[in-house]
Structure formats: C-alpha cells, structure tokens
Design a protein around this motif. Structure first.
Motif, PDB file in Angstrom:
ATOM      1  N   TRP A  41      64.376  28.805  85.402  1.00 29.72           N
ATOM      2  CA  TRP A  41      63.494  29.434  84.419  1.00 29.72           C
ATOM      3  C   TRP A  41      62.963  28.429  83.388  1.00 29.72           C
ATOM      4  N   ASP A  42      63.345  27.183  83.526  1.00 34.07           N
ATOM      5  CA  ASP A  42      62.949  26.155  82.559  1.00 34.07           C
ATOM      6  C   ASP A  42      61.435  25.909  82.650  1.00 34.07           C
ATOM      7  N   PRO A  43      60.680  26.095  81.546  1.00 32.88           N
ATOM      8  CA  PRO A  43      59.223  25.882  81.579  1.00 32.88           C
ATOM      9  C   PRO A  43      58.829  24.476  82.022  1.00 32.88           C
TER      10      PRO A  43
ATOM     11  N   GLN B 135      52.075  40.571  90.277  1.00 32.82           N
ATOM     12  CA  GLN B 135      51.679  39.210  89.852  1.00 32.82           C
ATOM     13  C   GLN B 135      50.198  38.961  90.073  1.00 32.82           C
TER      14      GLN B 135
ATOM     15  N   PRO C 137      56.420  33.679  87.634  1.00 34.62           N
ATOM     16  CA  PRO C 137      55.378  32.708  87.261  1.00 34.62           C
ATOM     17  C   PRO C 137      55.813  31.249  87.426  1.00 34.62           C
ATOM     18  N   GLN C 138      57.101  31.027  87.542  1.00 37.65           N
ATOM     19  CA  GLN C 138      57.614  29.668  87.719  1.00 37.65           C
ATOM     20  C   GLN C 138      57.409  29.150  89.149  1.00 37.65           C
TER      21      GLN C 138
ATOM     22  N   THR D 204      56.131  28.099  92.749  1.00 40.37           N
ATOM     23  CA  THR D 204      54.945  27.522  93.385  1.00 40.37           C
ATOM     24  C   THR D 204      54.657  28.192  94.720  1.00 40.37           C
TER      25      THR D 204
ATOM     26  N   TRP E 101      59.667  22.987  84.540  1.00 50.04           N
ATOM     27  CA  TRP E 101      59.512  22.917  86.000  1.00 50.04           C
ATOM     28  C   TRP E 101      58.591  24.004  86.537  1.00 50.04           C
ATOM     29  N   LYS E 102      57.830  24.628  85.656  1.00 52.50           N
ATOM     30  CA  LYS E 102      56.904  25.666  86.107  1.00 52.50           C
ATOM     31  C   LYS E 102      55.958  25.105  87.171  1.00 52.50           C
ATOM     32  N   GLY E 103      55.817  25.843  88.262  1.00 52.82           N
ATOM     33  CA  GLY E 103      54.958  25.408  89.365  1.00 52.82           C
ATOM     34  C   GLY E 103      55.655  24.495  90.350  1.00 52.82           C
TER      35      GLY E 103
ATOM     36  N   GLU F  23      60.389  37.211  84.743  1.00 53.10           N
ATOM     37  CA  GLU F  23      60.231  35.906  84.089  1.00 53.10           C
ATOM     38  C   GLU F  23      60.178  34.766  85.113  1.00 53.10           C
TER      39      GLU F  23
END
Length: 343
Positions: free
Chosen positions: A150-152, A343, A197-198, A200, A154-156, A194
C-alpha cells in the motif's frame, strides 16, 4: 508358449510383481510429472505413469466425480481433502504401504484437514507459502510489513494475483485478522479498495510473474514460495519475504481415489514422491517444502527451502488455509469482482 513367456517376463517388475500403469491427476508441471522422476519410478518398480491435469480444485473434484476408475493418485490441497472424503471420492491411506511415512513431519501427518473423521486421507507431500517478493534493485533494505503493498512510493509497480479468495486473505492479514476467521469484512473491503489503485497489472502464472519482474514492472508482488525458488535459480533479482503480519500457508497431499484399481502401485508412487532421493533433486530445480524431515535435512545449507524453514519464528507466522464454505467463497468473490468493476 514362447510368446506367453515373453509377455509375462516383460510384465514383471524388478520386484517380481506385475507391472501396472497408474494414472496421476495433478497440476501440470508440479513435481509428479518430471520426466526423470517418472523414469526413475518406472526403473525402480516397473510401473508406468500417465498424467492428466486440472486447472482448479473444482475441476479436480469434477474429474474425480465423473470419471470413476480413471485415476490412481490425485493431488489435493488439504483445504479440499475433507470434501473429497465426504463425497466418497478418496480412501483412507494405508500407511503401512508408505515405507517413508515414518520420516514425515508429525505436525503434517497429523494435520486436521488431512485427517477428516480421524482417518488420514492424504499423505502430506509438500507445503509452501503465498507471501510477497520484492525486486532487490528497488529495495536496499527488505520490507518487514505487508503495508509495502500500500506504500504510495510503489504505486503502479505493485501486483497481486487476480484471485478473490487470496485477495481477501491478504487484506485480512493486513488488518490483523485470521484468514480462516474473518470477522470484519468492512475493514477488508476498505483495505482492498485502497490497494487496487496501486496495482499495475494482475499476474496469473509464474511465467507472467517472471516476465513482469524481469522487465522491472514489479517492485513488489505477491508470490508463491516454490515459484520464488525457481525464479531465484533463474537469476531473477528478487527476495522472498515473510512479513510480520504473516503469510498464507498451503499444504498439498497425495490421495488414492476410492475407485482406483491399482492401489498398491499408487502407494508405491506416493512413497517415491516423499522419498529424500526424489526430493533433494527436485529441490535443486525449485520445489515447495517437503513433508519429509530427512529430505529437508539432506538439503545443502544454501537451499531456499532449508533457509525458509530454518527460523521457527518465521514458520510460526504462517496462517495455513482451512476449508472455506461455499457461501463465504461466493461472498469473497463478489466483493472482489465488485471492487474491480468500480475502478
């Protein structure tokens, strides 16, 4: 007369019994169908092996139901053993025919789910974890918590498998719950909302996972321990992590269908599958953890699986999957599909 004698001689095994053909039902590429392993079994016993495959536990159960007499050995995840036994699809195991049985881990042979009604109905074969693996090019220090998903930062570059049950179980662990006794589904739903969106992309196979990780698309992703061993052997720059919240554990057993007509040969094959001679060679190719304590002790110290089970504290954090009711499974699947659709 000469033809009869020749036929009889060819049918005899090294041990003096008549050779048989056994049919094994398993996931494709999962240990039992390794060419060298099948060849070694045939050389030892004279018995030949034919494989058929399934792509889900439900398909496995359907094949057993609709093809009586077609199979002699079947791979069953312990979470499904009781169902197969209750439906009369598999027999209790005669452990006197499994000479390696005494070397199997008592914690596994005594596993409640492999012993429905107090009868061992699946010989514990392998077990492993579904946890997280990270790209070591991205992590100077290994993460210690599932919160890394969930760490922003590493989003995507996050991925999980597109599996409703597994997704719910990871969210349950991340919210401090037991995966087999989820009491706060609202927290699970919020956590998955949550997470989406993280992500890919979802991965669906070991090959997919390897390709995405090799391309740098993944920084962190859920993964299977046996697959991680194989990925490491191929040189992928990854580390397999069991976070403080735990990991999903699974236990696979080998069972003998009630309708099998080659039960002695089936028992001999299961005995070979839990033999240290077989496992040590398989481990070098990337295997899950063996149920045989002597097999694990025979592994080199550098073995992924030997290192995985070396720390009792790590093993203690594992939450082994228990049977899931149809109602709960449908609830989890609907929640997952609804969240993805939104989503």
């Amino acid at each position: 007369m000469k033809r009869l004698l020749l036929t009889t001689a060819l049918a005899l095994t090294a041990g003096g019994a008549f050779a048989e053909e056994i049919r094994v039902l398993n996931w494709q590429g999962y240990g039992t169908d390794l060419d060298w392993a099948v060849a070694a079994f045939t050389e030892k016993t004279g018995n030949t092996v034919v494989h058929e495959y399934f792509t889900s536990e439900q398909e496995m159960l359907t094949k057993l139901r609709t093809n009586p007499g077609a199979y002699d050995v079947v791979l069953i995840n312990s979470a499904y053993t009781a169902q197969a036994k209750d439906e009369g699809l598999i027999d209790a195991i005669d452990t006197s025919k499994i000479t390696n049985f005494a070397d199997l881990d008592p914690a596994l042979t005594g596993n409640e789910d492999l012993n429905p009604g107090g009868q061992l109905s699946g010989v514990p074969w392998t077990w492993g974890l579904t946890s997280i693996a990270v790209n070591t090019a991205d992590f100077a220090e290994m993460p210690t918590s599932l919160s890394v998903l969930w760490d922003p930062a590493w989003k995507g570059r996050v991925s999980i498998r597109d599996d409703g049950l597994e997704a719910v179980q990871f969210a349950a662990m991340a919210t401090g719950q037991n995966i087999n006794k989820i009491t706060d589904m609202a927290a699970v739903e919020a956590k998955l909302k949550e997470l989406l969106p993280q992500i890919t992309t979802f991965w669906s196979s070991e090959n997919d996972w390897n390709q995405f990780m090799s391309a740098g698309d993944f920084a962190v992703a859920t993964y299977w321990s046996g697959s991680a061993a194989r990925s490491l052997s191929k040189g992928l720059p990854i580390a397999f992590v069991v976070p403080e919240e735990g990991a999903i554990g699974w236990l696979d057993g080998l069972s003998i269908p009630t309708s099998s007509t080659h039960k002695d040969a089936a028992a001999a094959f299961i005995n070979w599958m839990v033999d240290p001679e077989f496992y040590v060679k398989w481990d070098a190719e990337g295997a899950p953890v063996s149920s045989n304590t002597k097999a694990l002790a025979a592994l080199p110290e550098t073995s992924f699986n030997r290192q995985l089970v070396a720390d009792p504290a790590t093993v203690a954090r594992v939450q082994f999957m228990r049977p899931v009711s149809d109602a709960d499974r449908e609830t989890y699947l609907k929640l997952w599909q609804d969240l993805k659709a939104a989503q």
